[in-house]
Write a protein that holds these residues in place. Structure first.
Motif, PDB file in Angstrom:
ATOM      1  N   GLY A 140      82.666  46.992  -4.433  1.00 13.11           N
ATOM      2  CA  GLY A 140      83.379  46.509  -5.602  1.00 13.11           C
ATOM      3  C   GLY A 140      84.608  45.800  -5.536  1.00 13.11           C
ATOM      4  N   GLU A 141      85.362  46.067  -4.133  1.00 11.95           N
ATOM      5  CA  GLU A 141      86.508  45.454  -3.616  1.00 11.95           C
ATOM      6  C   GLU A 141      86.380  43.803  -3.841  1.00 11.95           C
ATOM      7  N   ARG A 142      87.231  43.247  -4.404  1.00 14.15           N
ATOM      8  CA  ARG A 142      87.537  41.666  -4.379  1.00 14.15           C
ATOM      9  C   ARG A 142      87.819  41.221  -3.379  1.00 14.15           C
ATOM     10  N   ASP A 189      91.459  35.835  -4.595  1.00 16.56           N
ATOM     11  CA  ASP A 189      91.010  34.555  -5.346  1.00 16.56           C
ATOM     12  C   ASP A 189      91.589  33.382  -4.900  1.00 16.56           C
ATOM     13  N   TRP A 229      88.604  36.143   4.534  1.00 10.15           N
ATOM     14  CA  TRP A 229      88.680  37.674   4.308  1.00 10.15           C
ATOM     15  C   TRP A 229      88.209  38.293   5.645  1.00 10.15           C
ATOM     16  N   TRP A 232      85.780  33.066  -6.045  1.00  9.48           N
ATOM     17  CA  TRP A 232      85.786  34.918  -6.270  1.00  9.48           C
ATOM     18  C   TRP A 232      84.759  35.293  -5.455  1.00  9.48           C
ATOM     19  N   ALA A 240      83.253  39.545  -4.200  1.00  9.12           N
ATOM     20  CA  ALA A 240      83.156  40.902  -4.138  1.00  9.12           C
ATOM     21  C   ALA A 240      82.221  41.744  -3.408  1.00  9.12           C
ATOM     22  N   LYS A 296      79.343  44.246  -2.486  1.00 10.93           N
ATOM     23  CA  LYS A 296      78.331  44.725  -3.163  1.00 10.93           C
ATOM     24  C   LYS A 296      77.538  45.710  -2.443  1.00 10.93           C
ATOM     25  N   LEU A 303      78.309  40.479   0.243  1.00  8.40           N
ATOM     26  CA  LEU A 303      79.124  39.972  -0.988  1.00  8.40           C
ATOM     27  C   LEU A 303      78.747  39.189  -1.789  1.00  8.40           C
TER      28      LEU A 303
END
Lengths: 175, 182
Positions: free
Chosen positions: B24-26, B29, B87, B114, B116, B118, B131
């Motif tokens: 769930g980490e983002r 952005d 990232w 964006w 996140a 998964k 992701l």
């Protein structure tokens, strides 16, 4: 009316010979690419920064290889040839799938439907690049916007030693 | 983070380890645009793509019946790669990225990229992180859903191989089984 005739289906599996990109990875081309995607990653240009990464030397952006199949110096000038054609949309003559034989789909408009990219390494400035394309699938589907033809092409991008740099499966929509 | 963020470090950031990542980490952005015709022309020129739907409004609207000049899909795909690359790298590797162009983004749009986390798949020598990605415009309409699989090093492990060597089908299946049991 179906556009995917037996003649069109006959293109599935057609593969090109390995072709070499006209240009090597030019530093100036990397600069223009990075500026256009608005990603000034120091790994693309700084020797000092890149030396501290696994890449060792400056690299091209990850998807740079996908855009490297350019019109050869003595290639056909499609823009001039079709200058008087009101239906000419500006495509052809170069591009990621340009040396696959064109599909007999008339003047159906062309849209980019997406891609699956597998990356194995980045390209360094000055490296050469080769590629091989194939038509993996061609089918049509009724959508809310009408009948659309989906053309799936696969491309292997190879370095000067024949090593795989990237493998890409593209979906092109014709409508 | 905004486009052309010049505040880049002189040295790579510390590695992002597999153990440090949470479901769930983002990802950070990323904003691109608002896009003008010169933005689209600059990209078209950089890749020598002369498709008129990116700069010839009359042809785009009258011949191809499109609403306006389109932001190139080939440009948007780089934004998805950027958010993944920034990232994961340079210590990790963006092994796979896929994306679909489900809706058109036209000139004037501002795009927000964006991502996140998964799923996490622990392998023997490194971990894989799946992701979910996307691009939405200023009206919150999602145009470009995507997925990615990145390799990250373990805190006590060796580096992710570069050039990247994908796991075998058997190793991947074993890792997925471990992920299911976690």
């Amino acid at each position: 009316m179906s556009h995917v005739t037996d003649e069109v289906k006959g293109y599935i599996g057609v593969e090109t010979d390995v072709g070499r990109c006209w240009d090597v990875v030019e530093r100036g081309a990397v600069r223009r690419f990075a500026q256009a995607i608005m990603d000034l990653d120091p790994a693309f240009m700084s020797e000092e920064y890149a030396a501290q990464t696994p890449y060792g030397k400056p690299v091209a952006p990850p998807l740079f290889p996908l855009m490297q199949n350019r019109l050869p110096y003595d290639g056909t000038d499609v823009i001039s040839e079709r200058a008087d054609d009101p239906d000419y949309d500006g495509t052809g003559g170069a591009g990621p799938s340009s040396n696959l034989p064109p599909l007999p789909l008339g003047n159906l408009a062309l849209l980019n439907g997406g891609s699956e990219v597998e990356l194995f390494r980045y390209l360094h400035h000055g490296e050469g690049l080769s590629f091989r394309h194939r038509y993996a699938d061609i089918y049509e589907r009724e959508t809310s916007k009408g009948l659309m033809v989906f053309v799936i092409t696969e491309t292997d991008y190879l370095d000067d030693d024949g090593g795989l740099v990237a493998r890409v499966k593209r979906t092109t929509i014709r409508r | 983070m905004r486009d052309n963020d010049a505040a880049r470090a002189d040295a790579p950031a510390d590695p992002r380890h597999f153990e440090d990542v949470s479901l769930g980490e983002r990802l950070g952005d990323l904003q691109k645009g608002p896009f003008t015709t010169p933005h689209l022309m600059r990209w078209s020129a950089a890749i020598e793509n002369w498709h008129k739907i990116h700069y010839d409004r009359d042809f785009t609207q009258q011949h191809d019946k499109l609403p306006d000049l389109l932001v190139n899909g080939s440009l948007k795909q780089n934004f998805l790669l950027q958010i993944v690359k920034d990232w994961a790298t340079p210590h990790g590797w963006p092994w796979k990225v896929s994306f679909q162009f489900r809706a058109m983004d036209v000139v004037g749009s501002t795009l927000f990229v964006w991502g996140a986390v998964k799923r996490k798949i622990p392998l023997r020598d490194f971990g894989l992180v799946e992701l979910e990605l996307g691009i939405r415009n200023q009206e919150d309409r999602q145009s470009t859903p995507g997925k990615a699989t990145v390799a990250l090093p373990y805190r006590e492990g060796g580096p992710v191989p570069y050039p990247f060597v994908p796991p075998s089908a058997d190793e991947l299946a074993a890792g997925e089984a471990r992920a299911e049991g976690a």
